[in-house]
Structure formats: structure tokens, C-alpha cells
Design a protein around this motif. Structure first.
Motif, PDB file in Angstrom:
ATOM      1  N   GLY A  90       0.782  -1.237   0.000  1.00 47.39           N
ATOM      2  CA  GLY A  90       0.000   0.000   0.000  1.00 47.39           C
ATOM      3  C   GLY A  90       0.806   1.275   0.000  1.00 47.39           C
ATOM      4  O   GLY A  90       1.731   1.466  -0.798  1.00 47.39           O
ATOM      5  N   ARG A  91       0.478   2.158   0.924  1.00 47.44           N
ATOM      6  CA  ARG A  91       1.113   3.487   0.977  1.00 47.44           C
ATOM      7  C   ARG A  91       2.564   3.425   1.406  1.00 47.44           C
ATOM      8  O   ARG A  91       3.287   4.417   1.317  1.00 47.44           O
ATOM      9  N   TYR A  92       3.016   2.261   1.889  1.00 45.14           N
ATOM     10  CA  TYR A  92       4.408   2.117   2.295  1.00 45.14           C
ATOM     11  C   TYR A  92       5.310   1.741   1.119  1.00 45.14           C
ATOM     12  O   TYR A  92       6.530   1.787   1.237  1.00 45.14           O
ATOM     13  N   SER A  93       4.699   1.371   0.011  1.00 43.77           N
ATOM     14  CA  SER A  93       5.473   0.950  -1.154  1.00 43.77           C
ATOM     15  C   SER A  93       6.383   2.078  -1.637  1.00 43.77           C
ATOM     16  O   SER A  93       5.934   3.198  -1.877  1.00 43.77           O
ATOM     17  N   GLY A  94       7.677   1.791  -1.746  1.00 40.39           N
ATOM     18  CA  GLY A  94       8.647   2.788  -2.175  1.00 40.39           C
ATOM     19  C   GLY A  94       9.136   3.687  -1.057  1.00 40.39           C
ATOM     20  O   GLY A  94      10.043   4.499  -1.261  1.00 40.39           O
ATOM     21  N   ARG A  95       8.555   3.563   0.151  1.00 39.17           N
ATOM     22  CA  ARG A  95       8.928   4.424   1.281  1.00 39.17           C
ATOM     23  C   ARG A  95       9.705   3.679   2.354  1.00 39.17           C
ATOM     24  O   ARG A  95      10.309   4.309   3.229  1.00 39.17           O
ATOM     25  N   VAL A  96       9.657   2.341   2.325  1.00 35.24           N
ATOM     26  CA  VAL A  96      10.326   1.558   3.356  1.00 35.24           C
ATOM     27  C   VAL A  96      11.135   0.445   2.704  1.00 35.24           C
ATOM     28  O   VAL A  96      10.923   0.105   1.538  1.00 35.24           O
ATOM     29  N   LYS A  97      12.056  -0.119   3.477  1.00 36.00           N
ATOM     30  CA  LYS A  97      12.844  -1.245   2.989  1.00 36.00           C
ATOM     31  C   LYS A  97      13.487  -1.962   4.171  1.00 36.00           C
ATOM     32  O   LYS A  97      13.579  -1.414   5.278  1.00 36.00           O
ATOM     33  N   PHE A  98      13.925  -3.189   3.933  1.00 41.40           N
ATOM     34  CA  PHE A  98      14.695  -3.899   4.945  1.00 41.40           C
ATOM     35  C   PHE A  98      16.133  -3.377   4.938  1.00 41.40           C
ATOM     36  O   PHE A  98      16.675  -3.030   3.891  1.00 41.40           O
ATOM     37  N   GLU A  99      16.732  -3.346   6.112  1.00 42.03           N
ATOM     38  CA  GLU A  99      18.121  -2.898   6.201  1.00 42.03           C
ATOM     39  C   GLU A  99      19.059  -3.879   5.504  1.00 42.03           C
ATOM     40  O   GLU A  99      20.031  -3.481   4.882  1.00 42.03           O
ATOM     41  N   SER A 100      18.747  -5.162   5.593  1.00 47.30           N
ATOM     42  CA  SER A 100      19.578  -6.197   4.994  1.00 47.30           C
ATOM     43  C   SER A 100      18.967  -6.681   3.685  1.00 47.30           C
ATOM     44  O   SER A 100      17.747  -6.712   3.525  1.00 47.30           O
ATOM     45  N   PHE A 101      19.825  -7.052   2.738  1.00 46.77           N
ATOM     46  CA  PHE A 101      19.336  -7.625   1.484  1.00 46.77           C
ATOM     47  C   PHE A 101      18.797  -9.031   1.706  1.00 46.77           C
ATOM     48  O   PHE A 101      18.068  -9.560   0.875  1.00 46.77           O
ATOM     49  N   THR A 102      19.150  -9.637   2.830  1.00 52.03           N
ATOM     50  CA  THR A 102      18.673 -10.985   3.148  1.00 52.03           C
ATOM     51  C   THR A 102      18.043 -10.984   4.538  1.00 52.03           C
ATOM     52  O   THR A 102      18.616 -11.515   5.499  1.00 52.03           O
ATOM     53  N   PRO A 103      16.845 -10.371   4.693  1.00 54.88           N
ATOM     54  CA  PRO A 103      16.225 -10.254   6.021  1.00 54.88           C
ATOM     55  C   PRO A 103      15.829 -11.596   6.625  1.00 54.88           C
ATOM     56  O   PRO A 103      15.671 -11.708   7.837  1.00 54.88           O
ATOM     57  N   ILE A 104      15.658 -12.618   5.802  1.00 55.39           N
ATOM     58  CA  ILE A 104      15.284 -13.928   6.319  1.00 55.39           C
ATOM     59  C   ILE A 104      16.433 -14.563   7.103  1.00 55.39           C
ATOM     60  O   ILE A 104      16.243 -15.171   8.155  1.00 55.39           O
ATOM     61  N   SER A 108      16.502  -8.197  10.338  1.00 52.32           N
ATOM     62  CA  SER A 108      15.243  -7.836   9.670  1.00 52.32           C
ATOM     63  C   SER A 108      14.807  -6.420  10.018  1.00 52.32           C
ATOM     64  O   SER A 108      13.601  -6.122  10.008  1.00 52.32           O
ATOM     65  N   ALA A 109      15.750  -5.538  10.352  1.00 51.46           N
ATOM     66  CA  ALA A 109      15.415  -4.160  10.717  1.00 51.46           C
ATOM     67  C   ALA A 109      14.699  -3.458   9.570  1.00 51.46           C
ATOM     68  O   ALA A 109      14.976  -3.682   8.397  1.00 51.46           O
ATOM     69  N   LEU A 110      13.757  -2.585   9.943  1.00 51.11           N
ATOM     70  CA  LEU A 110      12.992  -1.814   8.965  1.00 51.11           C
ATOM     71  C   LEU A 110      13.576  -0.409   8.865  1.00 51.11           C
ATOM     72  O   LEU A 110      13.803   0.258   9.886  1.00 51.11           O
ATOM     73  N   LEU A 111      13.809   0.055   7.642  1.00 54.88           N
ATOM     74  CA  LEU A 111      14.319   1.405   7.410  1.00 54.88           C
ATOM     75  C   LEU A 111      13.236   2.271   6.773  1.00 54.88           C
ATOM     76  O   LEU A 111      12.587   1.858   5.813  1.00 54.88           O
TER      77      LEU A 111
END
Length: 247
Positions: A90-104, A108-111
Motif C-alpha cells: 500500500g502506501r508504504y510501497s517505495g517508502r520503506v525497505k529492509f536494512e539487509s538484502f537478506t532479512p530472512i 530484519s530491521a525496517l528502514l
């Protein structure tokens, strides 16, 4: 040996048992507490920590960040799945991302690269593991806005009646505090509104002797180490009169 360890056999045995259980079941590296409070500022990056360390023979299947809504429901923010990859909602698309390229497999920090006031709220980091089930951390994010301020002097002429000679305004969250740094014999009047704006008006009876005197506005805010100063000097122009012959 007991004196060096600082515990008796019962305490040391319990500590060893808890450490063993953590290794068997896995545990959060950060945040350590189930509930965490964080403070951030608008227009700055924000990091919401979430790092679950898996145990032996355990794996993370999915990581989901949700935000609590006022009605008690949850708004999905971002998700990482071990086979389906990452997805923003939704509205978070393009505004947030995981700190790591491999959050699994890693943290799994959220930026939130550019935090907004609307980002304030309660977030949940939900970790789904196999075979040990689900684990969660809850983070309350508070977002402050540093003040935007201005000062408007008034054009004065000697002999004018008592009135406002300067106005200072500021917008911020939480509400800024305005004050004046001056030796002038006047009075200030402050006003605030629900939109996070505050104004202060300084009034006096202008005299020629006041010309050039300091009338600085000080903007205080919880996010500032010291008040912000807006420098200003009072300007009082002389009133000239002429006779009927123009002399």
C-alpha cells in the motif's frame, strides 16, 4: 570459586539452563525487550530494529512488519518470505525497505529513509520460524518535527502609540516555546493552535532612545540542545515635522 562467579550453585545452574534454552529455541539479538520506545525526527532516516538469531535446526520462514491502526487492526508494511521474496504494501510501497538484502537469514530491521509525522505509531516485527513457531517485537515510534521559525519586525516611527513592535512565529512538534531576549521595557503575548504553530508578539511604546536596541526571539524545542536565536534590532525612525512655509 563461588566468590569469583558471584552466584551460588542454584543461581549458576539456572543461568546455565536459560542460556541453553536460548541456544535451543533461538532469541532476539535486538531489540532485547518485547516492547521498545524509539524517537525519530521528520525528514530524517529511521531504523526500527529487529534481529532474531535462530538456533540449531531452526530457520526463519517469513518476516512481516505491521503497523497498528487506531481501531485495533493492523496495516501490513513490508514482508520477506523465504521463497516469494520481499513485498511492500500500500502506501508504504517505495517508502520503506529492509536494512539487509537478506532479512530472512540476517537482520530484519525496517528502514524509513524519509520519516514523516504520519509514520508515528506502533509497529510489530513478526518472525515466523520452523519448527518453533512465531516470535514478535513491538516498537512504539514517536516522530518529532524540528521547528521552522521566523521573525517579523514592525516599521516604527517615534511617537506611535503602544503596540506590537515584533512578531515571532514557529511550527514544530512538540510545540516550540518562544521567548524574547531584550532589555526593552515591553511585554510579550503568546498564542498557540492545534496545528503545532505558536506565535509571540512583543509590544511597547516606541521611543527614539530604543532605536538599535536588541530584541531577539528565542525558539526553544525538546529536540534542540539550546534555544535557536533569531537576531533582531529595533528600528525607530524619527518623526520630522515641517511648518506651514516648508521650513
Amino acid at each position: 570459586m563461588q566468590a569469583l562467579l558471584g552466584c551460588d550453585r542454584t543461581e549458576c545452574g539456572l543461568g546455565a539452563f536459560l542460556l541453553l534454552m536460548a541456544c535451543v529455541q533461538g532469541a532476539f539479538v535486538e531489540p532485547l525487550q518485547p516492547d521498545t520506545n524509539l524517537l525519530s525526527f521528520s525528514d530524517t532516516p529511521t531504523r526500527l530494529p529487529c534481529h532474531y538469531q535462530v538456533a540449531q535446526d531452526q530457520s526463519v520462514v517469513q518476516v512481516t512488519w505491521n503497523k497498528e491502526l487506531p481501531d485495533g487492526s493492523e496495516d501490513p508494511v513490508i514482508m520477506a518470505h523465504f521463497t516469494e521474496g520481499n513485498r511492500e504494501f500500500g502506501r508504504y510501497s517505495g517508502r520503506v525497505k529492509f536494512e539487509s538484502f537478506t532479512p530472512i537469514t540476517e537482520n530484519s530491521a525496517l528502514l524509513i529513509p524519509a520519516t514523516q509525522e504520519s509514520d508515528e505509531g506502533i509497529y510489530r516485527c513478526h518472525i515466523t520460524t520452523f519448527p518453533n513457531g512465531n516470535f514478535e517485537r513491538r516498537i512504539l515510534l514517536t516522530v518529532w518535527t524540528l521547528p521552522i521559525s521566523s521573525l517579523e519586525p514592525v516599521n516604527l516611527v517615534e511617537g506611535q502609540p503602544y503596540g506590537v513592535v515584533a512578531s515571532c512565529r514557529a511550527v514544530g512538534r512538540p510545540l516550540p516555546l518562544l521567548s524574547w531576549d531584550t532589555d526593552l521595557p515591553g511585554h510579550s503575548h503568546n498564542r498557540s493552535n492545534e496545528g503545532g504553530a505558536v506565535s509571540s508578539h512583543y509590544s511597547l511604546h516606541p521611543l527614539r532612545s530604543m532605536n538599535g536596541k536588541k530584541l531577539d526571539c528565542l525558539v526553544g524545542h525538546a529536540g534542540l540542545q539550546e534555544p535557536r536565536r533569531i537576531s533582531n534590532n529595533l528600528v525607530v525612525q524619527c518623526e520630522y515635522t515641517t511648518d506651514e512655509n516648508g521650513g
